[in-house]
Design a protein around this motif. Structure first.
Motif, PDB file in Angstrom:
ATOM      1  N   PHE A 224       0.846  -1.211   0.000  1.00 41.50           N
ATOM      2  CA  PHE A 224       0.000   0.000   0.000  1.00 41.50           C
ATOM      3  C   PHE A 224       0.869   1.244   0.000  1.00 41.50           C
ATOM      4  O   PHE A 224       2.075   1.172   0.225  1.00 41.50           O
ATOM      5  CB  PHE A 224      -0.959   0.023   1.207  1.00 41.50           C
ATOM      6  CG  PHE A 224      -0.310  -0.216   2.545  1.00 41.50           C
ATOM      7  CD1 PHE A 224       0.513   0.737   3.121  1.00 41.50           C
ATOM      8  CD2 PHE A 224      -0.553  -1.401   3.241  1.00 41.50           C
ATOM      9  CE1 PHE A 224       1.105   0.514   4.359  1.00 41.50           C
ATOM     10  CE2 PHE A 224       0.037  -1.640   4.487  1.00 41.50           C
ATOM     11  CZ  PHE A 224       0.867  -0.670   5.044  1.00 41.50           C
ATOM     12  N   LYS A 225       0.202   2.360  -0.279  1.00 39.82           N
ATOM     13  CA  LYS A 225       0.848   3.663  -0.145  1.00 39.82           C
ATOM     14  C   LYS A 225       0.494   4.227   1.216  1.00 39.82           C
ATOM     15  O   LYS A 225      -0.609   3.972   1.713  1.00 39.82           O
ATOM     16  CB  LYS A 225       0.298   4.629  -1.197  1.00 39.82           C
ATOM     17  CG  LYS A 225       0.968   4.569  -2.520  1.00 39.82           C
ATOM     18  CD  LYS A 225       0.438   5.744  -3.332  1.00 39.82           C
ATOM     19  CE  LYS A 225       1.219   5.904  -4.618  1.00 39.82           C
ATOM     20  NZ  LYS A 225       0.845   7.150  -5.284  1.00 39.82           N
ATOM     21  N   TYR A 226       1.377   5.013   1.774  1.00 41.07           N
ATOM     22  CA  TYR A 226       1.108   5.602   3.084  1.00 41.07           C
ATOM     23  C   TYR A 226       1.088   7.119   2.949  1.00 41.07           C
ATOM     24  O   TYR A 226       2.100   7.735   2.586  1.00 41.07           O
ATOM     25  CB  TYR A 226       2.204   5.165   4.066  1.00 41.07           C
ATOM     26  CG  TYR A 226       1.899   5.521   5.500  1.00 41.07           C
ATOM     27  CD1 TYR A 226       1.150   4.663   6.301  1.00 41.07           C
ATOM     28  CD2 TYR A 226       2.355   6.711   6.061  1.00 41.07           C
ATOM     29  CE1 TYR A 226       0.866   4.979   7.615  1.00 41.07           C
ATOM     30  CE2 TYR A 226       2.073   7.032   7.370  1.00 41.07           C
ATOM     31  CZ  TYR A 226       1.333   6.161   8.149  1.00 41.07           C
ATOM     32  OH  TYR A 226       1.050   6.481   9.459  1.00 41.07           O
ATOM     33  N   LEU A 227      -0.063   7.706   3.208  1.00 42.67           N
ATOM     34  CA  LEU A 227      -0.179   9.160   3.099  1.00 42.67           C
ATOM     35  C   LEU A 227      -0.049   9.790   4.481  1.00 42.67           C
ATOM     36  O   LEU A 227      -0.551   9.237   5.463  1.00 42.67           O
ATOM     37  CB  LEU A 227      -1.527   9.574   2.500  1.00 42.67           C
ATOM     38  CG  LEU A 227      -1.938   8.958   1.165  1.00 42.67           C
ATOM     39  CD1 LEU A 227      -3.169   9.678   0.620  1.00 42.67           C
ATOM     40  CD2 LEU A 227      -0.808   9.058   0.160  1.00 42.67           C
ATOM     41  N   ARG A 228       0.604  10.934   4.532  1.00 48.59           N
ATOM     42  CA  ARG A 228       0.784  11.597   5.820  1.00 48.59           C
ATOM     43  C   ARG A 228       0.192  13.002   5.839  1.00 48.59           C
ATOM     44  O   ARG A 228       0.910  13.990   5.693  1.00 48.59           O
ATOM     45  CB  ARG A 228       2.269  11.655   6.166  1.00 48.59           C
ATOM     46  CG  ARG A 228       2.792  10.255   6.402  1.00 48.59           C
ATOM     47  CD  ARG A 228       3.989  10.241   7.297  1.00 48.59           C
ATOM     48  NE  ARG A 228       5.203  10.538   6.564  1.00 48.59           N
ATOM     49  CZ  ARG A 228       6.420  10.312   7.060  1.00 48.59           C
ATOM     50  NH1 ARG A 228       6.558   9.840   8.276  1.00 48.59           N
ATOM     51  NH2 ARG A 228       7.479  10.583   6.350  1.00 48.59           N
TER      52      ARG A 228
ATOM     53  N   VAL B 163      -5.447   5.088   9.495  1.00 49.37           N
ATOM     54  CA  VAL B 163      -4.788   4.233  10.479  1.00 49.37           C
ATOM     55  C   VAL B 163      -4.229   5.102  11.604  1.00 49.37           C
ATOM     56  O   VAL B 163      -3.612   6.134  11.358  1.00 49.37           O
ATOM     57  CB  VAL B 163      -3.701   3.336   9.843  1.00 49.37           C
ATOM     58  CG1 VAL B 163      -2.566   4.127   9.222  1.00 49.37           C
ATOM     59  CG2 VAL B 163      -3.174   2.343  10.869  1.00 49.37           C
ATOM     60  N   ALA B 164      -4.505   4.664  12.835  1.00 49.28           N
ATOM     61  CA  ALA B 164      -3.936   5.358  14.010  1.00 49.28           C
ATOM     62  C   ALA B 164      -2.854   4.441  14.577  1.00 49.28           C
ATOM     63  O   ALA B 164      -1.746   4.381  14.050  1.00 49.28           O
ATOM     64  CB  ALA B 164      -5.035   5.670  15.010  1.00 49.28           C
TER      65      ALA B 164
ATOM     66  N   LYS C  37      -9.902   9.359  -2.267  1.00 48.70           N
ATOM     67  CA  LYS C  37      -9.533   7.952  -2.546  1.00 48.70           C
ATOM     68  C   LYS C  37     -10.718   6.993  -2.410  1.00 48.70           C
ATOM     69  O   LYS C  37     -10.663   5.876  -2.926  1.00 48.70           O
ATOM     70  CB  LYS C  37      -8.428   7.486  -1.592  1.00 48.70           C
ATOM     71  CG  LYS C  37      -7.183   8.334  -1.625  1.00 48.70           C
ATOM     72  CD  LYS C  37      -6.185   7.813  -2.635  1.00 48.70           C
ATOM     73  CE  LYS C  37      -4.996   8.749  -2.727  1.00 48.70           C
ATOM     74  NZ  LYS C  37      -4.117   8.443  -3.846  1.00 48.70           N
TER      75      LYS C  37
ATOM     76  N   GLU D  74      -7.130  17.802   6.156  1.00 53.60           N
ATOM     77  CA  GLU D  74      -6.395  17.259   5.013  1.00 53.60           C
ATOM     78  C   GLU D  74      -6.667  15.744   4.885  1.00 53.60           C
ATOM     79  O   GLU D  74      -6.849  15.223   3.781  1.00 53.60           O
ATOM     80  CB  GLU D  74      -4.896  17.505   5.215  1.00 53.60           C
ATOM     81  CG  GLU D  74      -4.125  17.611   3.928  1.00 53.60           C
ATOM     82  CD  GLU D  74      -2.635  17.877   4.138  1.00 53.60           C
ATOM     83  OE1 GLU D  74      -1.942  18.019   3.127  1.00 53.60           O
ATOM     84  OE2 GLU D  74      -2.157  17.925   5.280  1.00 53.60           O
TER      85      GLU D  74
ATOM     86  N   MET E 277      -8.267  13.640   1.707  1.00 55.74           N
ATOM     87  CA  MET E 277      -7.633  12.472   1.079  1.00 55.74           C
ATOM     88  C   MET E 277      -8.592  11.288   1.071  1.00 55.74           C
ATOM     89  O   MET E 277      -8.691  10.554   0.078  1.00 55.74           O
ATOM     90  CB  MET E 277      -6.366  12.081   1.847  1.00 55.74           C
ATOM     91  CG  MET E 277      -5.226  13.071   1.691  1.00 55.74           C
ATOM     92  SD  MET E 277      -3.866  12.631   2.826  1.00 55.74           S
ATOM     93  CE  MET E 277      -2.606  13.782   2.269  1.00 55.74           C
TER      94      MET E 277
ATOM     95  N   ARG F 298      -1.341  16.470   7.318  1.00 59.76           N
ATOM     96  CA  ARG F 298      -0.882  17.220   8.490  1.00 59.76           C
ATOM     97  C   ARG F 298      -2.022  17.624   9.403  1.00 59.76           C
ATOM     98  O   ARG F 298      -1.806  18.144  10.470  1.00 59.76           O
ATOM     99  CB  ARG F 298      -0.122  18.477   8.025  1.00 59.76           C
ATOM    100  CG  ARG F 298       1.251  18.155   7.475  1.00 59.76           C
ATOM    101  CD  ARG F 298       1.802  19.273   6.659  1.00 59.76           C
ATOM    102  NE  ARG F 298       0.966  19.525   5.482  1.00 59.76           N
ATOM    103  CZ  ARG F 298       1.341  20.262   4.455  1.00 59.76           C
ATOM    104  NH1 ARG F 298       2.528  20.836   4.439  1.00 59.76           N
ATOM    105  NH2 ARG F 298       0.537  20.451   3.417  1.00 59.76           N
TER     106      ARG F 298
ATOM    107  N   GLY G  32      -2.937   1.186  14.443  1.00 55.29           N
ATOM    108  CA  GLY G  32      -2.797   0.035  13.533  1.00 55.29           C
ATOM    109  C   GLY G  32      -3.031  -1.313  14.194  1.00 55.29           C
ATOM    110  O   GLY G  32      -2.941  -2.347  13.536  1.00 55.29           O
TER     111      GLY G  32
ATOM    112  N   ASP H  82      -1.156  10.296  12.195  1.00 56.90           N
ATOM    113  CA  ASP H  82      -0.082  10.615  13.133  1.00 56.90           C
ATOM    114  C   ASP H  82      -0.174  12.044  13.675  1.00 56.90           C
ATOM    115  O   ASP H  82       0.477  12.378  14.651  1.00 56.90           O
ATOM    116  CB  ASP H  82       1.286  10.400  12.450  1.00 56.90           C
ATOM    117  CG  ASP H  82       1.380   9.023  11.810  1.00 56.90           C
ATOM    118  OD1 ASP H  82       1.084   8.041  12.497  1.00 56.90           O
ATOM    119  OD2 ASP H  82       1.718   8.935  10.609  1.00 56.90           O
TER     120      ASP H  82
END
Ligand SMILES: Cc1cc2nc3c(=O)[nH]c(=O)nc-3n(C[C@H](O)[C@H](O)[C@H](O)COP(=O)(O)OP(=O)(O)OC[C@H]3O[C@@H](n4cnc5c(N)ncnc54)[C@H](O)[C@@H]3O)c2cc1C
Ligand code: SF4
Ligand code: FES
Ligand code: FES
Lengths: 164, 330
Positions: B7-11, B32-33, B25, B17, B21, B13, B35, B56
């Protein structure tokens, strides 16, 4: 630009702080910390058991607290202090917990031992003279199929007494 | 080895935001917090996603005012279970957080993730290969329910320990979505459906939980599971009561793991209002509370026994209320 790359990635260049040393790695983001430690860093002291958060054999310390490395993504712990069983001894001096485990015979097959040593290390750092109940609570996420736990608890008590 | 899918991991802020996302998508992405619920399920291929949106950025503070306590969704279950204000003012909540799974898991699992944790079932929380061999069910990849084959719906079990307690305490969550921020009582966060178990929109992020302090408030949580650690609840009772002198002025009892959502035991609360917590009252209330619980054969141990034990956990939780400072003789 770097910021953009970091915010949407499939692979990442990560700097992990493992056992006090920074390591730079290019890893797919979906690889767990357990897999990266064992496969990319050859730190095979951390064991894989259930890989589903149920057994505790993959326990490592993150900022001094026990975490299940099979359920951690490296990208989520960049910059934090990761300790594995390989980081417990100083040079040739074993950690007092390791010595006590060896003396008392607190390991049989030894598969659970790295995780239990780290959970115990975290406990003793927070609470140098834990009661038996507190030791059992601290180990409540680490399964051992061999020992019946008695010698493990005794070894932790022995190490705590020696460290006091 | 059981590996995570690619998978891709988006961050993002901020929650805003992250919501953007998620909306863009759609069903191919999940938040995911910690996990601790999501990663095992991804390893078992219970979800098919190509993107994870990391939460995060969530706060990690517990803010105590004189009238309320606000817990950021990023607070870990360990931190919530040890917080002295929570232990003092909302003891049942701290207890419930401290009874989730095991100590290392609680160092990663968050209180926000615990409110959103997926419903569970013996036929669903299995590896892809197991499910393929047994036959898929409608929650993932199939079209029938293996527990109740004639049923048009899924009966997977709500298995959060803290959600029933947050409801009993009248908790309110803050949600941030594409359309901005809103507040929702935790009781309105769930639906009676094993598949679509959350009533919030998929793009909405839980950013905090607010618990209101009231004079005379007492709370307790009692959990039943096979082992004293690691396991999910197979029944549980969350009880909160506002006492006036030795009388119950108001109370709420919410059951864990006996339905697809945290189940309110309303009849028992109506019965308890205006009464003292003596032994007979406790027993009668526990009988009433257990009535609406209908556990099915899709969690650990026998569902007949679980049904019988609901009365017992409610009784124990009510007894714990009367044991608290200023409690009464039973
Ligand atoms: C062996 C084992 C035992 C367990 N035992 C228990 C137990 O006894 N009781 C119990 O309650 N749970 C248990 N769990 C489940 C889980 O560990 C906890 O519920 C934990 O609190 C989940 O939090 P998290 O931050 O890790 O959530 P994640 O795994 O990150 O997320 C869980 C779900 O919530 C969504 N989500 C997370 N945070 C947010 C947010 N802020 N806003 C919107 N959506 C969000 C995710 O998209 C995902 O769908 C157990 C898990 C394992 C593996
Ligand atoms: S309750 Fe039925 S449909 Fe739902 S997960 Fe279990 S078997 Fe599948
Ligand atoms: S391998 Fe991580 S908990 Fe079992
Ligand atoms: S020594 Fe074998 S599992 Fe613990």
């Amino acid at each position: 630009m770097k910021e953009e790359i970091l915010r949407d990635v499939e692979r990442a260049v990560l700097t992990l702080n493992v056992n006090g040393e920074p390591a730079q790695l290019l890893v797919p983001v979906h690889k767990t910390l357990l897999e990266v430690l064992r496969e990319d860093m050859q730190l095979t002291g951390t064991k894989h058991g259930c890989e589903l958060g149920e057994c505790g054999t993959c326990t490592v310390l993150i900022d001094g607290k026990p975490h299940l490395s099979c359920l951690v993504l490296p990208i989520q712990v960049e910059g934090r202090a990761i300790t594995t069983v390989e980081g417990m001894a100083s040079g040739s001096d074993l950690d007092p917990l390791q010595t006590a485990f060896a003396e008392i015979g607190a390991a049989q097959c030894g598969y659970c031992t790295p995780g239990i040593l780290l959970s115990a290390r975290s406990l003793l750092e927070e609470n140098p003279r834990p009661s038996r109940g507190e030791i059992k609570e601290a180990l409540a996420g680490n399964l051992c199929r061999c020992t019946g736990y008695t010698k493990i608890v005794e070894a932790i008590e022995l190490a705590a007494g020696r460290m006091a | 080895m059981l590996r995570l899918p690619r998978f891709k991991y988006l961050r993002p802020r901020s929650a805003r935001e992250a919501a953007g996302m998620a909306a863009e998508k759609g069903a191919r992405a999940m938040f995911v917090a910690g996990g601790t619920d999501l990663y095992p399920k991804l390893k078992r291929r219970q979800f098919e996603v190509d993107t994870l949106i990391g939460l995060d950025f969530l706060g990690h503070d517990i803010r105590n005012g004189s009238t309320e306590c606000v817990i950021d969704a990023g607070v870990t279950l360990s931190a919530a279970s040890r917080d002295s204000h929570l232990k003092g003012g909302f003891g049942g909540y701290a207890e419930a957080a401290g009874l989730v799974s095991s100590p290392p898991l609680r160092n990663a699992g968050t209180i926000g993730g615990n409110l959103c944790v997926d419903t569970r079932c013996n036929y669903y929380d299995m590896t892809y290969e197991w499910r393929k061999a047994a036959g898929f069910c409608m929650k993932k990849d199939g079209d029938i329910c293996l527990v109740a084959p004639s049923s048009p719906r899924c009966w997977a079990v709500s298995s959060s320990d803290t959600a029933p307690m947050a409801i009993a305490l009248g908790g309110v969550v803050t949600l941030v979505g594409l359309d901005g921020e809103r507040e929702l009582p935790v009781s309105a966060l769930y639906r009676d459906d094993g598949i679509e178990y959350m009533a919030k929109r998929p793009d909405e992020v839980v950013t905090s939980l607010r618990l209101r302090a009231e004079p005379g408030l007492r709370s307790a949580y009692v959990k039943l599971r096979r082992r004293g650690s690691i396991d999910f609840p197979i029944a549980g009772a969350a009880v909160a009561a506002r006492m006036e002198g030795d009388t119950i002025a108001a109370c709420r009892i919410v059951l864990s793991a006996v339905a697809s959502y945290p189940l309110d035991a309303e009849a028992a609360c109506t019965f308890l209002k205006g009464r003292r917590l003596d032994r007979e009252t406790v027993q009668e209330a526990a009988e009433l509370a257990a009535k609406p619980a209908k556990p099915l054969d899709n969690a650990d141990l026998s569902h007949f026994w679980r049904k019988r034990m609901v009365r017992v956990v409610v009784e124990q939780a009510l007894e714990r209320l009367s044991d608290q400072p200023g409690g009464f003789d039973s």
